[in-house]
Scaffold this active site. Structure first.
Site, PDB file in Angstrom:
ATOM      1  N   GLU A 108       0.814  -1.226   0.000  1.00 38.04           N
ATOM      2  CA  GLU A 108       0.000   0.000   0.000  1.00 38.04           C
ATOM      3  C   GLU A 108       0.852   1.282   0.000  1.00 38.04           C
ATOM      4  O   GLU A 108       0.378   2.337   0.406  1.00 38.04           O
ATOM      5  CB  GLU A 108      -0.925   0.010   1.216  1.00 38.04           C
ATOM      6  CG  GLU A 108      -1.999  -1.056   1.157  1.00 38.04           C
ATOM      7  CD  GLU A 108      -3.078  -0.810   2.195  1.00 38.04           C
ATOM      8  OE1 GLU A 108      -4.212  -0.486   1.787  1.00 38.04           O
ATOM      9  OE2 GLU A 108      -2.798  -0.931   3.398  1.00 38.04           O
ATOM     10  N   HIS A 127      -0.218   5.719   7.661  1.00 36.14           N
ATOM     11  CA  HIS A 127      -1.375   4.867   7.362  1.00 36.14           C
ATOM     12  C   HIS A 127      -1.489   3.850   8.479  1.00 36.14           C
ATOM     13  O   HIS A 127      -0.534   3.113   8.750  1.00 36.14           O
ATOM     14  CB  HIS A 127      -1.214   4.152   6.029  1.00 36.14           C
ATOM     15  CG  HIS A 127      -2.234   3.063   5.839  1.00 36.14           C
ATOM     16  ND1 HIS A 127      -3.585   3.285   6.007  1.00 36.14           N
ATOM     17  CD2 HIS A 127      -2.110   1.745   5.550  1.00 36.14           C
ATOM     18  CE1 HIS A 127      -4.242   2.151   5.811  1.00 36.14           C
ATOM     19  NE2 HIS A 127      -3.370   1.205   5.535  1.00 36.14           N
ATOM     20  N   HIS A 129      -4.310   1.242  11.094  1.00 31.91           N
ATOM     21  CA  HIS A 129      -5.597   0.567  11.302  1.00 31.91           C
ATOM     22  C   HIS A 129      -5.958   0.675  12.776  1.00 31.91           C
ATOM     23  O   HIS A 129      -6.482  -0.275  13.362  1.00 31.91           O
ATOM     24  CB  HIS A 129      -5.495  -0.903  10.881  1.00 31.91           C
ATOM     25  CG  HIS A 129      -4.771  -1.107   9.578  1.00 31.91           C
ATOM     26  ND1 HIS A 129      -3.574  -1.758   9.480  1.00 31.91           N
ATOM     27  CD2 HIS A 129      -5.078  -0.694   8.330  1.00 31.91           C
ATOM     28  CE1 HIS A 129      -3.164  -1.771   8.212  1.00 31.91           C
ATOM     29  NE2 HIS A 129      -4.055  -1.119   7.499  1.00 31.91           N
ATOM     30  N   HIS A 197     -11.358  -0.319   6.967  1.00 35.20           N
ATOM     31  CA  HIS A 197      -9.942  -0.657   6.788  1.00 35.20           C
ATOM     32  C   HIS A 197      -9.058   0.093   7.794  1.00 35.20           C
ATOM     33  O   HIS A 197      -8.348  -0.531   8.580  1.00 35.20           O
ATOM     34  CB  HIS A 197      -9.547  -0.319   5.341  1.00 35.20           C
ATOM     35  CG  HIS A 197      -8.099  -0.529   5.013  1.00 35.20           C
ATOM     36  ND1 HIS A 197      -7.663  -0.867   3.753  1.00 35.20           N
ATOM     37  CD2 HIS A 197      -6.975  -0.403   5.756  1.00 35.20           C
ATOM     38  CE1 HIS A 197      -6.340  -0.985   3.745  1.00 35.20           C
ATOM     39  NE2 HIS A 197      -5.900  -0.695   4.955  1.00 35.20           N
TER      40      HIS A 197
HETATM   41 ZN   LIG Z   1      -3.888  -0.739   5.308  1.00 36.44          ZN
END
Ligand SMILES: [Zn+2]
Length: 267
Positions: A108, A127, A129, A197
């Site tokens: 990603e 980024h 979660h 996500h």
């Molecule tokens: Zn991710």
């Protein structure tokens, strides 16, 4: 030096290339040497975000190359808690590695390349979660700033919907088109949620992006608690948010120095 592995431990993982793909074909030129202090800050940011429950075995943090805005720095594919200075790689904005040398890279990574392309004033991207934020990515209740350290949320927190771009996908930002669509959803905001996500946080530098990522997670917990009380909830006004931001950008160095000292003392 605790940040550097021995040469033995540095041995590359041969035969392994990219998460879910082959070795990138393009070989962009390097933006040039990077000050070791910035690399140390990037390593620290990885560990700080683990310490605060923002990153677990997944997720990543990047910083723009200080000498070439068309390049950015990101770890090879590795759990953030394990990241050391020699794991940091350089990428162009198409997210091609400058010198892959057989190392596995994050699937990603396009999140970082496309946001750095779309937002010239952004120099750091997380980024994650982080768990308390996820419910707000799937609920009609918007995330809103609840206290005076999350003024950056006052402009609003958009939600990126994978289905609008790619239909039924694996919900991973696995190509440049999804990265561009995510950057478009983020628009000029500091945070965008990714439905079911996780989310992305951006800032002008690493201390600010770490602070925003940590307090996005904390805000999510507190907002849920406030809603659970059952009465009405008073959120920050956008004007309060702007005034808070003016103070935070000058004081974030205080928690950053503490977080960094603790994070780097562990190994
Ligand atoms: Zn991710």
């Amino acid at each position: 030096m605790v940040l550097f592995r021995s040469l033995f431990r540095l041995a590359p993982i041969t035969g392994v290339v990219a998460e879910g793909g082959g070795e990138a074909g393009a070989k962009p030129a390097s933006g040039g040497p990077v000050d070791a202090a910035l690399i140390e800050d990037l390593v620290a940011a990885n560990r700080i975000l683990v310490d605060h429950g923002v990153l677990d075995s997944w997720g990543h943090v990047s910083v723009r190359h200080p000498k070439n805005p068309e390049r950015y720095l990101l770890s090879r594919s590795l759990a953030p808690e394990l990241v050391c200075a020699d794991d940091i790689m350089e990428f162009d904005l198409d997210s091609n590695p400058v010198d892959q040398r057989g190392r596995t890279i994050y699937l990603e990574r396009y999140i970082h390349g496309e946001i750095f392309r779309a937002r010239p004033e952004v120099n750091a991207v997380v980024h994650s979660h982080s768990p308390s934020v996820i419910p707000f990515s799937i609920s009609s209740v918007p995330m809103q700033p609840v206290y005076n350290v999350t003024g950056f949320l006052a402009p609003g927190v958009p939600i990126f919907e994978f289905r609008d771009v790619g239909g039924m996908t694996d919900m991973m930002v696995r190509d440049p088109a999804l990265g561009r669509a995510l950057a478009k959803s983020l628009a000029d905001k500091p945070v965008v949620l990714m439905r079911g996500h996780g989310h992305v946080v951006v800032a002008p530098n690493l201390p600010l992006v770490a602070y925003r990522a940590i307090y996005t997670e904390m805000n999510a917990r507190m907002q849920l608690q406030a809603i659970s009380l059952g009465g009405s909830v008073t959120y920050l006004d956008p004007e309060e948010g702007r005034k808070i931001e003016m103070v935070i950008k000058d004081t974030v160095v205080r928690p950053w120095e503490l977080w960094k000292k603790k994070a780097l003392a562990k190994k």
